[in-house]
Design a protein around this motif. Structure first.
Motif, PDB file in Angstrom:
ATOM      1  N   SER A  38       2.341   7.199   8.139  1.00  0.00           N
ATOM      2  CA  SER A  38       2.777   8.532   7.545  1.00  0.00           C
ATOM      3  C   SER A  38       3.857   8.258   6.490  1.00  0.00           C
ATOM      4  N   LYS A  39       4.613   7.405   6.428  1.00  0.00           N
ATOM      5  CA  LYS A  39       5.612   7.424   5.602  1.00  0.00           C
ATOM      6  C   LYS A  39       5.485   7.223   4.037  1.00  0.00           C
ATOM      7  N   ILE A  40       4.438   6.172   3.672  1.00  0.00           N
ATOM      8  CA  ILE A  40       3.963   6.212   2.471  1.00  0.00           C
ATOM      9  C   ILE A  40       2.581   6.277   1.998  1.00  0.00           C
ATOM     10  N   ASN A  41       2.321   6.733   0.556  1.00  0.00           N
ATOM     11  CA  ASN A  41       0.940   6.900   0.249  1.00  0.00           C
ATOM     12  C   ASN A  41       0.469   6.263  -0.933  1.00  0.00           C
ATOM     13  N   THR A  42       1.279   5.860  -1.574  1.00  0.00           N
ATOM     14  CA  THR A  42       0.895   5.197  -3.111  1.00  0.00           C
ATOM     15  C   THR A  42       2.114   4.226  -3.079  1.00  0.00           C
ATOM     16  N   LEU A  43       1.635   3.439  -4.381  1.00  0.00           N
ATOM     17  CA  LEU A  43       2.369   2.011  -4.672  1.00  0.00           C
ATOM     18  C   LEU A  43       3.647   2.691  -5.057  1.00  0.00           C
ATOM     19  N   LEU A  44       3.983   3.697  -5.619  1.00  0.00           N
ATOM     20  CA  LEU A  44       5.232   4.309  -6.177  1.00  0.00           C
ATOM     21  C   LEU A  44       5.947   4.649  -4.975  1.00  0.00           C
ATOM     22  N   ASP A  45       5.355   5.084  -4.094  1.00  0.00           N
ATOM     23  CA  ASP A  45       6.328   5.536  -2.683  1.00  0.00           C
ATOM     24  C   ASP A  45       7.298   3.986  -2.342  1.00  0.00           C
ATOM     25  N   SER A  48      17.340   5.312  -2.990  1.00  0.00           N
ATOM     26  CA  SER A  48      16.512   4.657  -2.464  1.00  0.00           C
ATOM     27  C   SER A  48      16.072   3.593  -3.627  1.00  0.00           C
ATOM     28  N   HIS A  49      15.794   4.129  -4.622  1.00  0.00           N
ATOM     29  CA  HIS A  49      15.274   3.314  -5.885  1.00  0.00           C
ATOM     30  C   HIS A  49      16.260   2.034  -6.353  1.00  0.00           C
ATOM     31  N   GLU A  50      17.285   2.346  -5.790  1.00  0.00           N
ATOM     32  CA  GLU A  50      18.014   0.967  -6.437  1.00  0.00           C
ATOM     33  C   GLU A  50      17.969  -0.182  -5.529  1.00  0.00           C
ATOM     34  N   ILE A  51      17.252  -0.124  -4.319  1.00  0.00           N
ATOM     35  CA  ILE A  51      17.234  -1.336  -3.687  1.00  0.00           C
ATOM     36  C   ILE A  51      15.878  -1.723  -2.904  1.00  0.00           C
ATOM     37  N   ASP A  52      15.266  -2.863  -2.807  1.00  0.00           N
ATOM     38  CA  ASP A  52      14.264  -3.139  -2.269  1.00  0.00           C
ATOM     39  C   ASP A  52      14.264  -3.712  -0.850  1.00  0.00           C
ATOM     40  N   VAL A  53      13.628  -2.963   0.025  1.00  0.00           N
ATOM     41  CA  VAL A  53      13.786  -3.094   1.475  1.00  0.00           C
ATOM     42  C   VAL A  53      12.708  -3.910   1.871  1.00  0.00           C
ATOM     43  N   ASN A  54      11.288  -4.057   1.032  1.00  0.00           N
ATOM     44  CA  ASN A  54      10.280  -4.775   1.183  1.00  0.00           C
ATOM     45  C   ASN A  54      10.158  -6.220   1.253  1.00  0.00           C
ATOM     46  N   ILE A  55      11.077  -6.885   1.787  1.00  0.00           N
ATOM     47  CA  ILE A  55      11.306  -8.174   1.377  1.00  0.00           C
ATOM     48  C   ILE A  55      10.877  -9.086   2.819  1.00  0.00           C
ATOM     49  N   HIS A  56      11.175  -8.448   3.819  1.00  0.00           N
ATOM     50  CA  HIS A  56      10.630  -9.254   5.255  1.00  0.00           C
ATOM     51  C   HIS A  56      10.190  -8.167   6.212  1.00  0.00           C
ATOM     52  N   PRO A  57       9.270  -8.638   6.990  1.00  0.00           N
ATOM     53  CA  PRO A  57       8.672  -7.748   8.138  1.00  0.00           C
ATOM     54  C   PRO A  57      10.050  -6.820   8.942  1.00  0.00           C
ATOM     55  N   ASP A  68       9.287   2.603  -4.139  1.00  0.00           N
ATOM     56  CA  ASP A  68      10.229   2.539  -4.765  1.00  0.00           C
ATOM     57  C   ASP A  68      11.497   3.618  -4.264  1.00  0.00           C
ATOM     58  N   HIS A  69      10.674   4.412  -3.445  1.00  0.00           N
ATOM     59  CA  HIS A  69      11.615   5.713  -2.913  1.00  0.00           C
ATOM     60  C   HIS A  69      11.533   5.698  -1.295  1.00  0.00           C
ATOM     61  N   ILE A  70      11.898   4.617  -0.596  1.00  0.00           N
ATOM     62  CA  ILE A  70      11.633   4.550   0.728  1.00  0.00           C
ATOM     63  C   ILE A  70      13.149   5.101   1.553  1.00  0.00           C
ATOM     64  N   ASN A  71      12.738   6.178   2.102  1.00  0.00           N
ATOM     65  CA  ASN A  71      13.829   7.015   2.777  1.00  0.00           C
ATOM     66  C   ASN A  71      13.771   6.785   4.371  1.00  0.00           C
ATOM     67  N   THR A  72      12.876   6.110   4.690  1.00  0.00           N
ATOM     68  CA  THR A  72      12.581   6.079   6.217  1.00  0.00           C
ATOM     69  C   THR A  72      12.814   4.408   6.629  1.00  0.00           C
ATOM     70  N   PHE A  73      12.933   4.336   7.950  1.00  0.00           N
ATOM     71  CA  PHE A  73      13.081   3.005   8.563  1.00  0.00           C
ATOM     72  C   PHE A  73      11.849   2.301   8.485  1.00  0.00           C
ATOM     73  N   GLY A  74      10.803   3.046   8.906  1.00  0.00           N
ATOM     74  CA  GLY A  74       9.358   2.223   8.751  1.00  0.00           C
ATOM     75  C   GLY A  74       8.525   2.780   7.743  1.00  0.00           C
ATOM     76  N   PHE A  75       7.602   1.952   7.088  1.00  0.00           N
ATOM     77  CA  PHE A  75       6.967   2.137   6.131  1.00  0.00           C
ATOM     78  C   PHE A  75       5.696   1.080   6.012  1.00  0.00           C
ATOM     79  N   ARG A  76       5.515   0.018   6.987  1.00  0.00           N
ATOM     80  CA  ARG A  76       4.718  -0.817   6.671  1.00  0.00           C
ATOM     81  C   ARG A  76       3.374  -0.518   7.636  1.00  0.00           C
ATOM     82  N   GLY A  77       3.772   0.150   8.449  1.00  0.00           N
ATOM     83  CA  GLY A  77       2.583   0.339   9.381  1.00  0.00           C
ATOM     84  C   GLY A  77       2.425  -0.774  10.377  1.00  0.00           C
ATOM     85  N   GLU A  78       3.085  -1.449  10.760  1.00  0.00           N
ATOM     86  CA  GLU A  78       2.906  -2.623  11.838  1.00  0.00           C
ATOM     87  C   GLU A  78       3.847  -2.489  12.837  1.00  0.00           C
ATOM     88  N   ALA A  79       4.557  -1.730  13.163  1.00  0.00           N
ATOM     89  CA  ALA A  79       5.338  -1.733  14.476  1.00  0.00           C
ATOM     90  C   ALA A  79       4.641  -1.678  15.841  1.00  0.00           C
TER      91      ALA A  79
END
Length: 581
Positions: free
Chosen positions: A78-85, A296-305, A87-98
């Motif tokens: 429920s954390k992201i919907n589009t590719l643009l999201d 949040s758009h100044e960092i990329d957290v989508n580096i590692h699972p 760039d603005h991740i403000n939650t811990f989870g977003f990958r839907g894998e936990a």
């Protein structure tokens, strides 16, 4: 072997292996989900270091009945919907894998009651089978996740988890990291149904340091330097931690958070370590807990699972900001840190102007600290510095053998060191220091400090010859003679005899010389050790600090096996037994 699409159960276990490495990984993912759900109370319970059972319960906003199955499905979030999201991740989870990854390697039960519903629902799944069981259940608002028999379907992984004690410590470390990033959450941790850790929510910003103290009990908050800096949209907050006493048990703490997410980033570490090196001389001997906040758009957290690694879009700006912030705070700091591993730059003139200085001496290593302690001794022991506003900073003085609390009964000091209290005799300590200084001066052919003293003594011809033959040796101790036919003049005597009864002392001393006839250095030192009386002048706190500083410089090893009348431990346990409530 032809290329083929892997079965769902196999691909799921491979993906789960990237996210769920051990029981602490499960705890981390579930805690982050609870935080994203705006929980204010989180309870954690484990059995057999998490391998048998892990239960995480929160009071967050919960999950609706029709979304429970989706919650444990792969790439459902429920954390992201589009590719643009991204760039603005403000939650811990977003990958839907936990939850999906946990489901793949355990028996999972997810129970939740949303605030829009009066009925809670649970869903149960084993591994990645298609069979799930959904049913109503009694449960307060919030979510509970029950993870049982972790890695039951991956026996290979269980073979590598042999040390349950290590797994338990990893879980504790994970909980501590979360507790240090979210001060507004109550966290309760139980091991085998017994309470092990409990962290109460911190309401005031100024009280955050007390949670730090609760989590790391070995920290002395008197030696914690708080940092607060801001430039444009980037803020830095946190603490540099200086070990208060020499302790092999002090574990270095080096935590860094970006937007409240614990991260491992070389750029951040290098900026901090280089600033420490610039001011202190060593990159990794000071502990720190630092928090960086930026858009949040100044960092990329989508580096590692695991999301423990990040990248900064403007790395050079972040580096300079961190480096300059830590550097300026260290330079402005009143804390001067000494250890066998690094050497600080001490500006005593600046301390004079500020009328304040805090001092921590953290090592007794003579070889590595010889130069630094000479500077320290020379400056602090000089009268002009030592008397400047002394009461404001003397109580901050800490030594490798303890901290002086008070002067007791005029002659004794109460020292505190790692939950033990001892009384030290200042007069005897002074005598021991003077003896050590004398031996050191003789060894290095340095004439001890002396003062003018006109003393005439009538002698026989034989006595005059004995004194003349031993005059060079006596000069090494600070005794300077002028000889006449029937008597001699003693022009100088060493400073350490200033407060002695000189008429009696010198009479006994010359009797000893005439008896021995041919002196050696050992004979004189031995006689002085026995015959120099302990001074019984009243001591004050400044005098106590002064003599302790001299011991730290000249003779720190004496406290390993102190003389019987120098230091006596106080049996605090007897008093505690009597006072026990």
């Amino acid at each position: 072997m032809p290329i083929r699409i892997l079965p769902t159960n196999l691909s799921s276990q491979i993906s789960a292996g990237e996210v769920i490495e051990r029981p602490s990984s499960v705890i981390k993912e579930l805690l982050e989900n609870s935080i994203d759900a705006k929980a204010k109370n989180i309870d954690i319970s484990i059995k057999k270091s998490g391998l048998q059972s892990i239960i995480v319960k929160d009071d967050g906003f919960g999950i609706e009945k029709d979304q429970l199955l989706l919650a444990i499905s792969r790439h459902a979030t429920s954390k992201i919907n589009t590719l643009l999201d991204l760039d603005h991740i403000n939650t811990f989870g977003f990958r839907g894998e936990a939850l999906a990854s946990i489901r793949a390697v355990s028996r999972l039960k997810l129970i939740s009651c949303s605030k829009n519903s009066n009925i809670a629902w649970s869903i149960y799944s084993e591994g990645f089978s298609n069979h799930t069981l959904l049913q109503p259940i009694a449960h307060p608002f919030g979510t509970s996740v029950v993870v049982e028999n972790l890695f039951y379907n991956i026996p290979v992984r269980l073979k590598f988890i042999k040390n349950e004690r290590l797994e338990f410590l990893k879980i504790c470390e994970t909980i501590k990291k979360i507790a240090l990033s979210h001060f507004d959450i109550n966290i309760c941790f139980k091991k085998n149904r017994k309470l092990y850790l409990s962290y109460n929510a911190v309401k005031k910003s100024d009280d955050k340091i007390f949670r730090l103290k609760t989590i790391f009990n070995q920290i002395d908050i008197n030696y914690v330097l708080e940092i607060k800096e801001k430039i444009h949209h980037i803020t830095l907050f946190g603490w540099l931690i200086f070990p208060p006493l020499l302790s092999s048990s002090f574990k270095k703490i080096q935590y860094c958070y970006v937007n409240n997410r614990f991260v491992c980033n070389d750029l951040v570490n290098n900026a901090i370590f280089n600033a420490l090196y610039e001011t202190i001389g060593n990159k990794k001997s000071v502990s720190f807990v630092l928090y960086i906040t930026l858009p949040s758009h100044e960092i990329d957290v989508n580096i590692h699972p695991t999301k423990n690694e990040i990248k900064f879009h403007k790395a050079n700006i972040i580096y300079l900001f961190l480096y300059k912030s830590v550097l300026s705070n260290l330079k402005k700091s009143k804390i001067k840190y000494f250890s066998s591993n690094f050497f600080p730059k001490i500006n005593f003139e600046k301390c004079k102007k500020n009328n304040s200085c805090s001092l921590i001496i953290n090592s007794v290593s003579k070889n590595s600290l010889e130069y630094e302690k000479k500077i320290l001794y020379k400056n602090i022991m000089s009268n002009y510095f030592f008397n400047i506003n002394a009461k404001r900073f003397l109580k901050e003085h800490c030594f490798s053998f303890g901290k002086l609390l008070i002067v007791f009964k005029k002659y004794y000091g109460l020292i505190y060191f790692f939950d033990t209290f001892s009384l030290i005799s200042f007069p005897l300590a002074k005598k021991i220091v003077e003896q050590y200084k004398l031996r050191n001066a003789i060894k290095n052919n340095v004439i001890p400090e002396n003062f003018l003293y006109n003393f005439s003594f009538f002698t026989t011809l034989e006595q005059s010859k004995i004194l003349a033959n031993n005059s060079k040796l006596l000069l090494k101790f600070g005794f300077n003679f002028v000889f006449q036919e029937t008597h001699f003049f003693l022009k100088t005597i060493p400073n350490f005899l200033k407060n002695q009864n000189l008429d009696i002392f010198l009479s006994d001393f010359f009797t000893f010389i005439f008896f021995k006839k041919k002196l050696c250095v050992k004979d004189v030192i031995k006689w002085l050790d026995i015959n120099i009386l302990v001074e019984k002048n009243p001591w004050n706190y400044e005098d106590g600090i002064s003599i302790l500083l001299e011991i730290e410089y000249f003779y720190p090893s004496i406290f390993k096996k102190p003389p019987f009348k120098l230091l006596q431990k106080i049996n605090i346990n007897e008093a505690l037994c009597i006072l026990k409530v």
